[in-house]
Write an enzyme that holds these catalytic residues in place. Structure first.
Site, PDB file in Angstrom:
ATOM      1  N   HIS A  72       3.512   3.323  12.014  1.00  0.00           N
ATOM      2  CA  HIS A  72       3.794   4.573  11.320  1.00  0.00           C
ATOM      3  C   HIS A  72       3.817   5.732  12.308  1.00  0.00           C
ATOM      4  O   HIS A  72       2.878   5.928  13.077  1.00  0.00           O
ATOM      5  CB  HIS A  72       2.739   4.844  10.241  1.00  0.00           C
ATOM      6  CG  HIS A  72       2.944   4.039   8.998  1.00  0.00           C
ATOM      7  ND1 HIS A  72       2.285   4.291   7.818  1.00  0.00           N
ATOM      8  CD2 HIS A  72       3.756   2.979   8.753  1.00  0.00           C
ATOM      9  CE1 HIS A  72       2.667   3.419   6.896  1.00  0.00           C
ATOM     10  NE2 HIS A  72       3.555   2.618   7.440  1.00  0.00           N
ATOM     11  N   TYR A 201      -1.462  11.594   1.274  1.00  0.00           N
ATOM     12  CA  TYR A 201      -2.754  12.118   0.851  1.00  0.00           C
ATOM     13  C   TYR A 201      -2.489  13.321  -0.047  1.00  0.00           C
ATOM     14  O   TYR A 201      -1.786  14.257   0.359  1.00  0.00           O
ATOM     15  CB  TYR A 201      -3.572  12.574   2.050  1.00  0.00           C
ATOM     16  CG  TYR A 201      -3.998  11.503   3.019  1.00  0.00           C
ATOM     17  CD1 TYR A 201      -5.283  10.963   2.971  1.00  0.00           C
ATOM     18  CD2 TYR A 201      -3.137  11.046   4.018  1.00  0.00           C
ATOM     19  CE1 TYR A 201      -5.693   9.995   3.880  1.00  0.00           C
ATOM     20  CE2 TYR A 201      -3.535  10.079   4.925  1.00  0.00           C
ATOM     21  CZ  TYR A 201      -4.819   9.553   4.853  1.00  0.00           C
ATOM     22  OH  TYR A 201      -5.217   8.598   5.756  1.00  0.00           O
ATOM     23  N   PRO A 293     -13.789   7.476   4.207  1.00  0.00           N
ATOM     24  CA  PRO A 293     -12.530   6.810   4.572  1.00  0.00           C
ATOM     25  C   PRO A 293     -11.347   7.762   4.708  1.00  0.00           C
ATOM     26  O   PRO A 293     -10.269   7.331   5.111  1.00  0.00           O
ATOM     27  CB  PRO A 293     -12.319   5.823   3.431  1.00  0.00           C
ATOM     28  CG  PRO A 293     -13.051   6.421   2.265  1.00  0.00           C
ATOM     29  CD  PRO A 293     -14.241   7.115   2.848  1.00  0.00           C
ATOM     30  N   LYS A 297     -11.240   6.305   9.962  1.00  0.00           N
ATOM     31  CA  LYS A 297     -11.928   6.218  11.244  1.00  0.00           C
ATOM     32  C   LYS A 297     -12.977   5.107  11.329  1.00  0.00           C
ATOM     33  O   LYS A 297     -13.412   4.768  12.435  1.00  0.00           O
ATOM     34  CB  LYS A 297     -12.615   7.557  11.574  1.00  0.00           C
ATOM     35  CG  LYS A 297     -11.640   8.680  11.845  1.00  0.00           C
ATOM     36  CD  LYS A 297     -10.782   8.362  13.044  1.00  0.00           C
ATOM     37  CE  LYS A 297      -9.582   9.261  13.136  1.00  0.00           C
ATOM     38  NZ  LYS A 297      -8.417   8.607  13.707  1.00  0.00           N
ATOM     39  N   TYR A 385      -5.895  12.057  14.238  1.00  0.00           N
ATOM     40  CA  TYR A 385      -5.525  10.949  13.362  1.00  0.00           C
ATOM     41  C   TYR A 385      -5.109   9.720  14.170  1.00  0.00           C
ATOM     42  O   TYR A 385      -5.484   8.589  13.822  1.00  0.00           O
ATOM     43  CB  TYR A 385      -4.387  11.376  12.432  1.00  0.00           C
ATOM     44  CG  TYR A 385      -4.196  10.470  11.234  1.00  0.00           C
ATOM     45  CD1 TYR A 385      -4.911  10.689  10.055  1.00  0.00           C
ATOM     46  CD2 TYR A 385      -3.317   9.391  11.267  1.00  0.00           C
ATOM     47  CE1 TYR A 385      -4.762   9.852   8.963  1.00  0.00           C
ATOM     48  CE2 TYR A 385      -3.150   8.559  10.185  1.00  0.00           C
ATOM     49  CZ  TYR A 385      -3.885   8.787   9.025  1.00  0.00           C
ATOM     50  OH  TYR A 385      -3.734   7.964   7.937  1.00  0.00           O
TER      51      TYR A 385
END
Length: 390
Positions: A72, A201, A293, A297, A385
């Site tokens: 991704h 998200y 979550p 990580k 990220y």
């Protein structure tokens, strides 16, 4: 029994450490209180940082990951129906993340360990750690109805938050930091293609939602629920209806429903135990820290712990130097706390907190607006990220 490194726990952290050590010629034995089938049945995370992908290749278990993992280049944030894509590859200087389930990572590591003929003792009962503050640590346990004793040079505690390793440390030697969040994630796994080709998200007035996946044909969805909520209160239809309400229309319309393969509620907490070394006992992964979550990580932090611990043990045996072992705790914790900060930040950005008033919600909206308008803010979220450097 005698070995160089006794590894407690056959989750990804313990198996990865064992694989790296074995390939470096360092003898190790893994003890696991559960059965191998139970370990493989656990449904967990699946967003791998570039650093973890590289480490799996170093361990010789990257072939299926390359073949089946989904690379991704970005992910999306949604607020009040507005969708903003974070271009990870462009903002981080070419780095990406890979979607590959923790179950698959564990499967690959178990297969690799079996191929090397290295010992892993499952269903080990009454595992007890002894003398790790001295020069000759040992571990006692029961297997196949017999009490066994494993002598070793070092013990690696990779047995998770509820494991015996951290609980073996005197409480006055630990400094614990913890924050428990007033909500959980209700998650559903379904054999349907994902609603979007990258993770989404969403912050919504009804609560957080996440569209994720485990493969091109298997989706993982989450919605924020009160901490006291029960799975039994949610039918599959009720879950999908609520999920769609919280997503931008285009994403919600693309959600394909089906019978759930697994449905559960995960509480959210931030937890760190310091230090991560006690004599010849070293903690790694969830045995030492837990993150919400939201930032993906947890598994990746376990991998970075293993990176540091493996390097230190190899240095000890190859170079006869304990510099890496002496620096392990401080080195690992420096990265742990940065990941804790990022996970805390994303959790606060995306969830609805019971105590937050209109002011707090406006702050969330302002944060989202800033992220969409500032390249500097985009770089910050992207580099965290994809994973900070080891």
């Amino acid at each position: 029994m005698r070995t160089q490194v006794a590894i407690i726990g056959a989750g990804p952290a313990g198996l990865l450490l064992g694989q790296l050590l074995s390939r470096a010629g360092i003898d190790n034995v893994i003890l696991e209180r559960r059965s191998a089938s139970y370990v493989l049945s656990r449904i967990r995370a699946g967003v791998l940082e570039q650093g973890m992908v590289d480490l799996l290749h170093e361990a010789g278990v990257g072939e299926r990951l390359d073949r089946e993992g989904l690379v991704h280049d970005g992910f999306a944030l949604a607020f009040r129906g507005a969708l903003h894509r974070v271009d990870l590859k462009e903002l981080s200087g070419g780095k990406t993340v890979t979607i590959y389930g923790q179950t698959e990572v564990t499967h690959d590591l178990i297969d690799a360990r079996q191929a090397l003929g290295r010992p892993a003792i499952y269903e080990a009962e009454d595992v007890t750690l002894h003398d790790f503050n001295g020069a000759s640590p040992r571990v006692t346990f029961r297997a196949n109805g017999r009490t066994e004793e494993l002598h070793c040079d070092f013990i690696a505690g990779c047995d998770g938050y509820h494991g015996v390793s951290r609980r073996s440390v005197p409480t006055d030697a630990l400094h614990v930091f913890e924050r428990v969040y007033p909500f959980g994630w209700l998650g559903l796994l379904v054999d349907r293609p994902p609603a979007a080709h990258e993770l989404v998200y969403a912050n919504h007035e009804r609560g957080f939602a996440l569209c994720s996946m485990r493969s091109a044909g298997r989706s993982r969805y989450y919605i924020q629920v009160p901490l006291a909520e029960r799975v039994e209160n949610w039918s599959d239809d009720a879950f999908f209806d609520e999920l769609r309400r919280r997503l931008p229309a285009a994403v919600g319309d693309a959600v394909m429903t089906g019978p759930s393969l697994e449905k559960s509620i995960a509480p959210l907490r931030s937890f760190v135990a310091e230090p991560m070394r006690f004599g010849r006992l070293f903690l790694a992964g969830d045995a030492a820290h837990i993150v919400p979550p939201t930032g993906a990580k947890g598994l990746n932090l376990a991998a970075s712990d293993v990176r540091y611990l493996f390097d230190a043990l190899r240095e000890h045996y190859r170079d006869r130097s304990d510099a890496g072992l002496d620096a392990y705790s401080a080195r690992a914790l420096a990265r742990v706390w940065k990941a804790e900060r990022f996970s805390w930040w994303m959790t606060n950005l995306l969830h609805r907190f019971p105590e937050k008033d209109g002011f707090g919600q406006r702050i969330q909206q302002a944060e989202f607006d800033y992220l969409t308008q500032s390249r500097a803010a985009g770089i910050t979220i992207a580099e965290n990220y994809v994973g900070l450097p080891y």
